[in-house]
Design an enzyme around this catalytic site. Structure first.
Site, PDB file in Angstrom:
ATOM      1  N   GLY A  19      33.344  58.675  61.130  1.00  0.00           N
ATOM      2  CA  GLY A  19      34.654  58.270  60.640  1.00  0.00           C
ATOM      3  C   GLY A  19      34.794  56.780  60.414  1.00  0.00           C
ATOM      4  O   GLY A  19      35.816  56.197  60.763  1.00  0.00           O
ATOM      5  N   HIS A 116      34.913  59.635  47.679  1.00  0.00           N
ATOM      6  CA  HIS A 116      33.598  60.184  47.338  1.00  0.00           C
ATOM      7  C   HIS A 116      32.644  59.039  47.022  1.00  0.00           C
ATOM      8  O   HIS A 116      33.018  58.101  46.303  1.00  0.00           O
ATOM      9  CB  HIS A 116      33.719  61.104  46.121  1.00  0.00           C
ATOM     10  CG  HIS A 116      32.422  61.712  45.706  1.00  0.00           C
ATOM     11  ND1 HIS A 116      31.839  62.758  46.393  1.00  0.00           N
ATOM     12  CD2 HIS A 116      31.575  61.403  44.684  1.00  0.00           C
ATOM     13  CE1 HIS A 116      30.699  63.080  45.808  1.00  0.00           C
ATOM     14  NE2 HIS A 116      30.512  62.276  44.768  1.00  0.00           N
ATOM     15  N   GLU A 181      33.637  50.949  50.028  1.00  0.00           N
ATOM     16  CA  GLU A 181      34.545  52.012  50.472  1.00  0.00           C
ATOM     17  C   GLU A 181      35.583  51.454  51.449  1.00  0.00           C
ATOM     18  O   GLU A 181      36.758  51.836  51.416  1.00  0.00           O
ATOM     19  CB  GLU A 181      33.763  53.136  51.146  1.00  0.00           C
ATOM     20  CG  GLU A 181      32.960  54.010  50.210  1.00  0.00           C
ATOM     21  CD  GLU A 181      32.220  55.110  50.958  1.00  0.00           C
ATOM     22  OE1 GLU A 181      32.668  55.493  52.049  1.00  0.00           O
ATOM     23  OE2 GLU A 181      31.189  55.584  50.452  1.00  0.00           O
TER      24      GLU A 181
END
Length: 217
Positions: A19, A116, A181
């Site tokens: 995570g 993604h 990200e």
């Protein structure tokens, strides 16, 4: 300075592993004092390291062991029951490595947000970094999008771009993409708390306040 409303945006975050995107999102939310509440972290993997991190940071966390379910519908039903306990405004898929069924996605359409590790529509599915290297592309990255019934094909909110170099390995490229990200996903989540991401009836995304949804490393 942005003026926040008194109403907090409620997030439920779904994970399958450590995570890292979840951690970055929560840390940014807390440090920047977003008008948001991380209501729960849920995993399909009872051994997900991210659950321990969430517990250590006093966030509600639980799991539904997907390996114990004989079919997708039963898992999706129980996951939906767990999510609905928190009445979230948005459900953030932060490395959630399980395909959700069409009925589940339709129920929450417009609330499900996924990150993604590719520049969709390029390289949907798995092994995105290996496929990017093999294809010879010079630009790779990540995409944050609304989840639709078709895998990795929902309306795009934002994308982060990184260079691909000739000596890159999957591991090196993966780390570079993860870095971008960690910029893109918290930014999108923040926009959501401010009601700056609009999905219209034609599935077109608009972002208010001059955010263009493009990030570069």
């Amino acid at each position: 300075m942005t003026k926040y409303s008194n109403k907090k945006c409620r997030f439920v975050i779904l994970i399958s592993g450590r995570g890292s995107n979840m951690q970055e999102l929560i840390k940014t939310c807390n440090s920047d004092n977003w008008p948001a509440e991380i209501s729960a972290v849920i995993s399909n993997n009872p051994k997900a390291a991210g659950l321990d991190w969430a517990n250590n940071n006093y966030i509600n966390s639980t799991y539904l062991d997907s390996s114990k379910y004989s079919n997708r519908d039963d898992f999706d039903r129980d996951l939906s029951i767990e999510i609905d306990k928190y009445s979230p405004d948005y459900i953030l898929l932060a490395g959630f490595m399980r395909i959700l069924g069409c009925s589940f996605v339709r129920k929450y359409y417009g609330k499900l947000i996924n990150i993604h590790p590719s520049l969709l529509p390029a390289f949907p599915g798995l092994d995105t970094h290996g496929r990017a290297i093999s294809s010879g592309v010079r630009i790779h990255g990540c995409t944050v999008h609304f989840v639709s019934p078709e895998l990795d094909s929902g309306p795009i909110i934002a994308q982060g771009y990184v260079n691909v170099f000739s000596k890159d390995t999957v591991e090196i490229l993966s780390e570079r993409v993860l870095e971008i990200e960690h910029k893109v996903f918290p930014s999108v989540a923040h926009w959501l708390t401010l009601n700056e991401v609009i999905l219209d009836k034609d599935d077109k995304v608009s972002i208010l306040n001059n955010h263009n949804g493009l990030f570069y490393l």
